[in-house]
Design an enzyme around this catalytic site. Structure first.
Site, PDB file in Angstrom:
ATOM      1  N   LYS A  14      16.595  38.598  27.341  1.00  0.00           N
ATOM      2  CA  LYS A  14      15.646  37.514  27.637  1.00  0.00           C
ATOM      3  C   LYS A  14      16.408  36.189  27.776  1.00  0.00           C
ATOM      4  CE  LYS A  14      12.110  40.227  25.463  1.00  0.00           C
ATOM      5  NZ  LYS A  14      10.833  40.307  24.798  1.00  0.00           N
ATOM      6  N   GLU A 174       5.707  49.319  27.961  1.00  0.00           N
ATOM      7  CA  GLU A 174       5.805  48.331  26.894  1.00  0.00           C
ATOM      8  C   GLU A 174       4.412  47.765  26.593  1.00  0.00           C
ATOM      9  OE1 GLU A 174      10.033  46.542  26.692  1.00  0.00           O
ATOM     10  OE2 GLU A 174       8.886  45.372  28.122  1.00  0.00           O
ATOM     11  N   SER A 218       9.393  46.314  20.155  1.00  0.00           N
ATOM     12  CA  SER A 218       9.795  46.376  18.744  1.00  0.00           C
ATOM     13  C   SER A 218      10.577  47.635  18.381  1.00  0.00           C
ATOM     14  CB  SER A 218       8.574  46.219  17.827  1.00  0.00           C
ATOM     15  OG  SER A 218       7.997  44.942  17.990  1.00  0.00           O
TER      16      SER A 218
HETATM   17  P1  PGA Z   1      11.266  43.555  21.633  1.00  0.00           P
HETATM   18  O1  PGA Z   1      11.149  43.280  23.210  1.00  0.00           O
HETATM   19  O2  PGA Z   1      12.161  44.745  21.451  1.00  0.00           O
HETATM   20  O3  PGA Z   1      11.823  42.298  21.070  1.00  0.00           O
HETATM   21  O4  PGA Z   1       9.863  43.832  21.148  1.00  0.00           O
HETATM   22  C1  PGA Z   1      11.068  44.331  24.128  1.00  0.00           C
HETATM   23  C2  PGA Z   1      10.954  43.791  25.524  1.00  0.00           C
HETATM   24  O5  PGA Z   1      10.259  42.796  25.735  1.00  0.00           O
HETATM   25  O6  PGA Z   1      11.564  44.341  26.472  1.00  0.00           O
END
Ligand code: PGA
Length: 256
Positions: A14, A174, A218
């Site tokens: 990100k 997701e 997560s």
């Molecule tokens: P996260 O994000 O593992 O921090 O929940 C997953 C994603 O948004 O691809």
């Protein structure tokens, strides 16, 4: 383990990462990923675009560029032109990427991306010979309303252009409410959704059985074994835990 597609563990950094800390983390990950004689999964890190070129260099000097691939987090649908601030699929490829995440819920929410926008971007990724990691998933309200499967079915139908195949397209399921929250769906719910996605892909594509279907939301070293053993879960898209090499490897090693 049942025979299926080679699992893919992808890290989504990100909007995180500056050269200094990133270099140390990627070198650590390179060391970990080079330990096994052979890797039984594919690893991809999708850093912010500003880090792609540098990361390609670090992986090369660590001799880990064959073990860890790179991806972008978004691309524009056009190959070039007057689109201030955007990056094309070709540019990602040029900077060392082989993959690109498209249609992430944060892009769908923050930038108003529709299924049609996503489909155009996926087509651009394919044209640039990038593998598209296409994200789908329901919101909490949609799940509580019993709409989760219908939403995901619609997203898959409308976000995958003609020309999508297992070799150039990966699906990441997701659930929006599981992203960055520490909450994950019950394994039975993950299993049901992944089975449904497999059925949708197999209905539409001749090689639907071979598409990788990742789970994301997560994923941590602690819950990875339970999630990655579910049928039709062919890997993970990892956000927060991908920022720390030991955590990302802790997930990847489950399928490594
Ligand atoms: P996260 O994000 O593992 O921090 O929940 C997953 C994603 O948004 O691809």
């Amino acid at each position: 383990m049942a025979k299926g597609p080679v699992p893919l563990i992808a890290g989504n950094w990100k909007m995180n990462g500056l050269r200094k800390g990133a270099e140390a983390e990627i070198r650590k990950l390179a060391r970990l990923a080079l330990k096994p004689k052979k890797l039984h999964c594919e690893l991809v890190i999708c850093p912010p675009a500003t880090l792609l070129l540098a990361m390609q260099g670090w992986l090369r000097t660590a001799r880990a560029d064959r073990r860890i691939a790179l991806g972008g987090q978004d691309c524009h649908a056009a190959p070039s032109g007057a689109h201030t601030g955007d990056i094309s699929a070709q540019m990602l490829k040029d900077a060392g990427a082989s993959h690109v995440i498209l249609g992430h819920s944060e892009r769908r929410q923050d930038h108003g991306e529709t299924d049609a926008t996503v489909a155009a971007k996926v087509a651009a990724a394919h044209a640039a010979k990038l593998t598209a990691i296409v994200c789908v998933g329901e919101t909490l309200a949609e799940r509580e309303d019993g709409q989760a499967e219908a939403v995901v079915a619609r997203q898959i139908a409308a976000s995958l252009p003609e020309g999508s195949r297992a070799g150039n397209t990966v699906i990441a399921y997701e659930p929006v409410w599981a992203i960055g929250t520490g909450r994950t769906p019950a394994p039975v719910d993950v299993a049901r959704m992944h089975d449904r996605i497999r059925a949708i892909l197999s209905e539409r594509f001749r090689d639907g059985e071979l598409f990788r279907i990742l789970y994301g939301g997560s994923v941590k070293p602690g819950n990875a074994p339970d999630l990655l053993r579910i049928a039709n879960v062919d890997g993970a898209l990892v956000g927060g835990a991908s920022l720390v090499a030991a955590d990302f490897w802790g997930i990847a090693r489950v399928r490594a």
